[in-house]
Write an enzyme that holds these catalytic residues in place. Structure first.
Site, PDB file in Angstrom:
ATOM      1  N   ASP A   1       0.840  -1.197   0.000  1.00 45.87           N
ATOM      2  CA  ASP A   1       0.000   0.000   0.000  1.00 45.87           C
ATOM      3  C   ASP A   1       0.881   1.254   0.000  1.00 45.87           C
ATOM      4  O   ASP A   1       2.037   1.210   0.414  1.00 45.87           O
ATOM      5  CB  ASP A   1      -0.889   0.016   1.248  1.00 45.87           C
TER       6      ASP A   1
ATOM      7  N   ARG B   1     -13.171   2.111  -5.527  1.00 45.20           N
ATOM      8  CA  ARG B   1     -12.759   2.520  -4.180  1.00 45.20           C
ATOM      9  C   ARG B   1     -12.242   3.967  -4.170  1.00 45.20           C
ATOM     10  O   ARG B   1     -11.189   4.254  -3.617  1.00 45.20           O
ATOM     11  CB  ARG B   1     -11.681   1.580  -3.641  1.00 45.20           C
TER      12      ARG B   1
ATOM     13  N   ARG C   1      -1.513  -2.322  -4.133  1.00 37.78           N
ATOM     14  CA  ARG C   1      -2.845  -2.429  -3.548  1.00 37.78           C
ATOM     15  C   ARG C   1      -3.412  -1.017  -3.336  1.00 37.78           C
ATOM     16  O   ARG C   1      -3.529  -0.266  -4.279  1.00 37.78           O
ATOM     17  CB  ARG C   1      -2.777  -3.246  -2.248  1.00 37.78           C
TER      18      ARG C   1
ATOM     19  N   LYS D   1     -13.780   3.992  -0.956  1.00 40.84           N
ATOM     20  CA  LYS D   1     -14.725   3.041  -0.354  1.00 40.84           C
ATOM     21  C   LYS D   1     -14.764   3.371   1.125  1.00 40.84           C
ATOM     22  O   LYS D   1     -13.716   3.462   1.772  1.00 40.84           O
ATOM     23  CB  LYS D   1     -14.238   1.614  -0.582  1.00 40.84           C
TER      24      LYS D   1
END
Ligand SMILES: *[C@@H]1O[C@H](CO)[C@@H](O)[C@H](O)[C@H]1NC(C)=O
Length: 376
Positions: free
Chosen positions: A179, A261, A201, A264
């Site tokens: 991430d 997302r 990600r 999200k």
């Protein structure tokens, strides 16, 4: 008056070493909204790391610090590579992301997906650099780049400012490759003028622990990629808010070339989405996903040709203007041009913002040119 100022400058220049750079990066502005009052490293003497090891040490130690980044820190090869199996749940074309079989994810969740016997990726990307409490991290001009590894604020850290840096190239071919910015159990975090690109990600993730009060402002989420879950050059895993008790101000951000997302929102997240700009969103994708547990006030945002501004709407969303009794001012309408519907009537969310609502401008059209690194 002018002569007086010149005299002062002359005096300070005379005190400085002749070769020292006079212009030093300092925090620009202050956090608005929920993380207002964050001070980071405060007035600690600034340090300028020159190696990845030094950067890791300054970020993770227990001293309050102001850390200036005036170069690229490339972590890509810093921990070597590792090889594992994977799967292709989204297609096997060269533009598709492949998932690493991390913690048996493929086996458990995508048992029918074509398997990939061997993936080699950079270990450094998998977990971000630990950032301890009371830190200011700030880039000089456009020079502050962290490549191959993200930043991670977890385990109860607080009071952190990250401004004017670019986090990029974290195993972008691979889901579970890492991430960009992770907050997961924290409080009082301000992310400002940060750009994220080419991430495996999530570009930004607030995990399931409580991340308390967070302001993310003037940042650029650039989803442009050659490897995506939709196999179409738009990154899917953009911004995820899952905290168990989070209050997030998301203001002036530019979200583009993403497909999902974006963000999200779930967990128990109170979100003020104000003056953000969505552009070049995948026509087959969407911006918001609003799960139950989300309390969102969205005002003054611009959706530029966004076919689906919100896909799931299970949580609470207010997009009206009738805010005077809670905020002491009217809310600002969102601007949707060539875009689908974005409306919510859950005015009961307003009480969650009463003391910590950021100001809302009428017009977010300048955000694509003001958001991201190198703009302050
Ligand atoms: C973002 O998407 C648009 C629309 O598909 C495309 O024209 C543009 O080139 C993309 N941006 C980048 C930086 O690739």
């Amino acid at each position: 008056m002018q002569r007086f100022v010149i005299a002062l400058l002359g005096a300070s220049a005379a005190l400085a070493a002749p070769t020292a750079s006079i212009k030093r990066a300092t925090v620009s502005g202050s956090a608005e909204g929920f993380a207002a009052g964050v001070t980071g490293g405060g007035d600690a003497t600034a340090v300028t790391p020159t190696s990845t090891d030094e950067l890791v040490s300054y970020l993770g130690d227990s001293e309050p610090r102001v850390i200036i980044l005036n170069q690229e820190f490339d972590f890509t090869d810093s921990e070597g590579t590792t090889t594992s199996a994977g799967c292709s749940p989204w297609g096997t074309g060269s533009q598709c992301q492949i998932a690493i079989n991390q913690n048996d994810w493929c086996t458990n969740y995508e048992p029918d997906a074509p398997t990939v016997s061997s993936i080699t990726y950079n270990k450094a990307g998998v977990e971000g650099i630990t950032v301890a409490s009371d830190k200011t991290i700030i880039g000089e001009g456009s020079k502050g780049v962290i490549k191959g590894k993200g930043l991670r604020m977890a385990n109860g850290v607080s009071n952190i400012i990250i401004q004017n840096i670019h986090v990029t190239e974290i195993n972008p071919e691979y889901v579970w490759g890492g991430d960009g910015i992770t907050i997961d159990g924290a409080d009082m975090i301000w992310i400002d003028h940060v750009k994220t690109s080419l991430i495996g990600r999530q570009h930004i993730v607030l995990g399931t622990e409580s991340s308390g009060k967070v302001t993310i402002s003037n940042s650029e989420i650039d989803g442009t990629t050659s490897w995506s879950a939709q196999c179409n050059a738009y990154h899917y895993w953009s911004v995820l808010f899952l905290g168990s008790d989070d209050q997030v101000t998301f203001k002036g951000n530019y979200i583009h070339n993403t497909s999902g997302r974006g963000p999200k929102v779930g967990g128990k997240t109170v979100l003020h989405a104000v003056n953000n700009y969505w552009g070049n969103i995948d026509p087959t994708g969407h911006a918001f996903e609003i799960d139950s547990g989300a309390y969102i006030l969205a005002e003054g945002n611009t959706f530029d040709s966004v076919k689906t501004p919100v896909s799931t709407l299970e949580g609470k969303l207010y997009t009206g203007t009738d805010c005077s009794s809670a905020l002491g001012r009217a809310c600002v309408e969102n601007t949707l041009t060539g875009s689908g519907d974005f409306s919510g009537t859950a005015s009961d969310v307003l009480s969650s913002f009463s003391s910590k609502a950021a100001a809302a401008d009428k017009d977010a059209s300048g955000v694509p040119s003001s958001a991201g690194i190198g703009k302050i």
